[in-house]
Write a protein that holds these residues in place. Structure first.
Motif, PDB file in Angstrom:
ATOM      1  N   ILE A  39     -18.149  30.474  57.655  1.00  0.00           N
ATOM      2  CA  ILE A  39     -19.415  29.814  58.012  1.00  0.00           C
ATOM      3  C   ILE A  39     -20.188  30.639  59.044  1.00  0.00           C
ATOM      4  N   ILE A  40     -19.499  31.116  60.072  1.00  0.00           N
ATOM      5  CA  ILE A  40     -20.161  31.921  61.114  1.00  0.00           C
ATOM      6  C   ILE A  40     -20.708  33.210  60.519  1.00  0.00           C
ATOM      7  N   GLY A  41     -19.888  33.876  59.716  1.00  0.00           N
ATOM      8  CA  GLY A  41     -20.296  35.150  59.124  1.00  0.00           C
ATOM      9  C   GLY A  41     -21.500  35.018  58.214  1.00  0.00           C
ATOM     10  N   VAL A  42     -21.472  34.030  57.333  1.00  0.00           N
ATOM     11  CA  VAL A  42     -22.569  33.834  56.373  1.00  0.00           C
ATOM     12  C   VAL A  42     -23.866  33.477  57.085  1.00  0.00           C
ATOM     13  N   THR A  43     -23.787  32.624  58.090  1.00  0.00           N
ATOM     14  CA  THR A  43     -24.986  32.217  58.833  1.00  0.00           C
ATOM     15  C   THR A  43     -25.676  33.434  59.459  1.00  0.00           C
ATOM     16  N   CYS A  44     -24.878  34.389  59.914  1.00  0.00           N
ATOM     17  CA  CYS A  44     -25.430  35.587  60.575  1.00  0.00           C
ATOM     18  C   CYS A  44     -26.073  36.568  59.598  1.00  0.00           C
ATOM     19  N   VAL A  45     -25.507  36.729  58.411  1.00  0.00           N
ATOM     20  CA  VAL A  45     -25.940  37.826  57.532  1.00  0.00           C
ATOM     21  C   VAL A  45     -26.646  37.370  56.247  1.00  0.00           C
ATOM     22  N   PHE A  46     -26.906  36.075  56.082  1.00  0.00           N
ATOM     23  CA  PHE A  46     -27.446  35.603  54.798  1.00  0.00           C
ATOM     24  C   PHE A  46     -28.772  36.253  54.400  1.00  0.00           C
ATOM     25  N   PRO A  47     -29.760  36.420  55.306  1.00  0.00           N
ATOM     26  CA  PRO A  47     -31.019  37.059  54.884  1.00  0.00           C
ATOM     27  C   PRO A  47     -30.803  38.443  54.263  1.00  0.00           C
ATOM     28  N   LEU A  48     -29.851  39.200  54.798  1.00  0.00           N
ATOM     29  CA  LEU A  48     -29.548  40.512  54.234  1.00  0.00           C
ATOM     30  C   LEU A  48     -28.971  40.378  52.826  1.00  0.00           C
ATOM     31  N   ASP A  49     -28.161  39.356  52.629  1.00  0.00           N
ATOM     32  CA  ASP A  49     -27.562  39.132  51.316  1.00  0.00           C
ATOM     33  C   ASP A  49     -28.632  38.759  50.294  1.00  0.00           C
ATOM     34  N   LEU A  50     -29.631  37.998  50.718  1.00  0.00           N
ATOM     35  CA  LEU A  50     -30.738  37.635  49.835  1.00  0.00           C
ATOM     36  C   LEU A  50     -31.500  38.884  49.398  1.00  0.00           C
ATOM     37  N   VAL A  51     -31.761  39.765  50.337  1.00  0.00           N
ATOM     38  CA  VAL A  51     -32.467  41.017  50.018  1.00  0.00           C
ATOM     39  C   VAL A  51     -31.640  41.853  49.052  1.00  0.00           C
ATOM     40  N   LYS A  52     -30.341  41.906  49.286  1.00  0.00           N
ATOM     41  CA  LYS A  52     -29.434  42.655  48.406  1.00  0.00           C
ATOM     42  C   LYS A  52     -29.513  42.144  46.975  1.00  0.00           C
ATOM     43  N   THR A  53     -29.489  40.824  46.808  1.00  0.00           N
ATOM     44  CA  THR A  53     -29.543  40.215  45.474  1.00  0.00           C
ATOM     45  C   THR A  53     -30.843  40.564  44.765  1.00  0.00           C
ATOM     46  N   ARG A  54     -31.963  40.500  45.479  1.00  0.00           N
ATOM     47  CA  ARG A  54     -33.266  40.777  44.856  1.00  0.00           C
ATOM     48  C   ARG A  54     -33.398  42.250  44.476  1.00  0.00           C
ATOM     49  N   LEU A  55     -32.884  43.128  45.319  1.00  0.00           N
ATOM     50  CA  LEU A  55     -32.938  44.558  45.004  1.00  0.00           C
ATOM     51  C   LEU A  55     -32.092  44.880  43.778  1.00  0.00           C
ATOM     52  N   GLN A  56     -30.917  44.245  43.676  1.00  0.00           N
ATOM     53  CA  GLN A  56     -30.031  44.522  42.550  1.00  0.00           C
ATOM     54  C   GLN A  56     -30.569  43.956  41.236  1.00  0.00           C
ATOM     55  N   ASN A  57     -31.260  42.834  41.304  1.00  0.00           N
ATOM     56  CA  ASN A  57     -31.759  42.186  40.090  1.00  0.00           C
ATOM     57  C   ASN A  57     -33.049  42.785  39.566  1.00  0.00           C
ATOM     58  N   GLN A  58     -33.831  43.427  40.437  1.00  0.00           N
ATOM     59  CA  GLN A  58     -35.095  43.984  39.943  1.00  0.00           C
ATOM     60  C   GLN A  58     -34.820  45.179  39.033  1.00  0.00           C
ATOM     61  N   GLN A  59     -35.529  45.212  37.910  1.00  0.00           N
ATOM     62  CA  GLN A  59     -35.383  46.304  36.958  1.00  0.00           C
ATOM     63  C   GLN A  59     -36.651  47.149  36.959  1.00  0.00           C
ATOM     64  N   ILE A  60     -36.478  48.435  36.755  1.00  0.00           N
ATOM     65  CA  ILE A  60     -37.625  49.343  36.757  1.00  0.00           C
ATOM     66  C   ILE A  60     -38.413  49.170  35.472  1.00  0.00           C
ATOM     67  N   GLY A  61     -39.751  49.025  35.601  1.00  0.00           N
ATOM     68  CA  GLY A  61     -40.618  48.845  34.441  1.00  0.00           C
ATOM     69  C   GLY A  61     -40.778  50.117  33.633  1.00  0.00           C
ATOM     70  N   PRO A  62     -41.426  50.037  32.479  1.00  0.00           N
ATOM     71  CA  PRO A  62     -41.588  51.213  31.604  1.00  0.00           C
ATOM     72  C   PRO A  62     -42.351  52.366  32.248  1.00  0.00           C
ATOM     73  N   ASN A  63     -43.217  52.034  33.209  1.00  0.00           N
ATOM     74  CA  ASN A  63     -43.982  53.074  33.903  1.00  0.00           C
ATOM     75  C   ASN A  63     -43.453  53.348  35.303  1.00  0.00           C
ATOM     76  N   GLY A  64     -42.211  52.906  35.551  1.00  0.00           N
ATOM     77  CA  GLY A  64     -41.586  53.149  36.851  1.00  0.00           C
ATOM     78  C   GLY A  64     -41.966  52.151  37.917  1.00  0.00           C
ATOM     79  N   GLU A  65     -42.675  51.066  37.532  1.00  0.00           N
ATOM     80  CA  GLU A  65     -43.115  50.088  38.529  1.00  0.00           C
ATOM     81  C   GLU A  65     -41.947  49.204  38.970  1.00  0.00           C
ATOM     82  N   ARG A  66     -41.992  48.794  40.212  1.00  0.00           N
ATOM     83  CA  ARG A  66     -40.973  47.893  40.768  1.00  0.00           C
ATOM     84  C   ARG A  66     -41.608  47.028  41.847  1.00  0.00           C
ATOM     85  N   MET A  67     -41.047  45.847  42.050  1.00  0.00           N
ATOM     86  CA  MET A  67     -41.611  44.927  43.030  1.00  0.00           C
ATOM     87  C   MET A  67     -41.312  45.367  44.461  1.00  0.00           C
TER      88      MET A  67
END
Length: 327
Positions: A39-67
């Motif tokens: 509980i202590i660990g997750v509370t401290c680092v959760f925003p970083l974990d959210l960013v990690k998930t979004r970076l891993q899920n984004q796929q590069i578009g046909p013209n190299g575009e990314r969010m």
């Protein structure tokens, strides 16, 4: 005199040998410590974990575009679009389930190390790795549904932003609604989507992490209370080093798991049928570097998460609360 000596020898011979008492494995304090640490660990680092998930899920578009162009770009855009509390999207599920998850992981590792220790008190490296691997295998019972629900909540903002750019809207769904929907449609197995990839990541992580942590933790100075335990900062640093090393090593498996568990995709993003299909398509369209997306972010997440977890666990907070002696 000889008769007396003979009688004494017979008495001693007939008496059962008193075996040294084996140290008992205290289960409850370890479970509580694991829960508190999680509980202590997750509370401290959760925003970083959210960013990690979004970076891993984004796929590069046909013209190299990314969010998102980087970890900091993802932080900035997420905060601008969703605010401070948006950075903790999905944290409720994680905090709720991290208690049994961390308790199982840390307690199972200690239990198997206890059982695999030889009579002379030694634990070979192969047995340390086996204990870690078994702990990782046990934890996926809780980890898989926790990760599945957490990922949907974390990635919802990215999917919604992509839909908005395309002139569409995405309905908001809570973790409870999603869990209920999956259970109705596919039963209990609906909550275990991606269990193979989760097991691949968690077992491998634990095989690397626990032996490395134990080795590093043994190198530091001991406490002065006679317990033989490492000092506070040593357990913390050992957790940081072992956690970041293991996190980077299994990052490709984490990318595969995250993509397989993402139920809603942004427009134009590819669907994956399984581990092999995900690896093949990712390699073909994005190259090998895609498997290390969010790698730095994951290291930054896992290092303090396990540093904090191991420190709380080894400090014996639960033993203090329960009023029992730490073993």
């Amino acid at each position: 005199m000889a008769a007396t000596q003979q009688q004494t020898e017979e008495i001693l011979h007939n008496q059962p040998l008193i075996q040294p008492k084996q140290q008992q494995f205290a289960l409850l304090p370890k479970i509580i410590n694991g829960g508190i640490a999680g509980i202590i660990g997750v509370t401290c680092v959760f925003p970083l974990d959210l960013v990690k998930t979004r970076l891993q899920n984004q796929q590069i578009g046909p013209n190299g575009e990314r969010m998102y162009s980087s970890m900091f770009d993802c932080f900035r855009k997420t905060y601008a679009a969703e605010g401070y509390f948006g950075m903790y999207r999905g944290s409720g599920v994680n905090i709720l389930l991290i208690t049994p998850e961390k308790a199982i992981k840390l307690t199972a590792n200690d239990y198997f190390r206890h059982k695999l220790t030889t009579k002379d008190g030694k634990l070979p490296m192969s047995c340390q790795m086996l204990a870690g691997g078994l702990a990782g295998a046990f934890q996926i019972i809780v980890t898989t549904p926790m990760e599945l629900l957490k990922i949907q909540m974390q990635d919802a903002g990215r999917v919604a932003a992509a839909a908005k750019l395309a002139g569409k809207t995405v309905e908001k769904v809570s973790a409870t609604q999603l869990a209920t929907q999956l259970f109705k449609e596919k039963g209990i197995f609906g909550l275990y989507k991606g269990i193979g990839a989760t097991g691949l990541r968690d077992v491998t992580f634990s095989v690397i992490y626990f032996p490395l942590f134990a080795t590093l933790n043994e190198l530091g100075p001991r406490r002065n209370d006679g317990s033989g335990e490492a000092v506070f900062w040593c357990s913390f640093l050992a957790g940081l080093a072992a956690g970041s090393t293991a996190a980077l090593a299994v990052n490709p498996f984490d990318v595969v798991k995250t993509r397989l568990q993402a139920i809603k995709k942004a427009d134009g993003e590819k669907e994956f049928k399984g581990i092999t299909d995900c690896i093949t398509k990712t390699l073909k369209h994005e190259g090998p570097t895609a498997f290390f997306k969010g790698g730095l972010c994951r290291m930054i997440v896992i290092a303090p998460l396990f540093g904090i977890a191991q420190t709380v666990y080894y400090l014996g907070v639960a033993e203090g609360l329960l009023g029992v002696q730490k073993k």
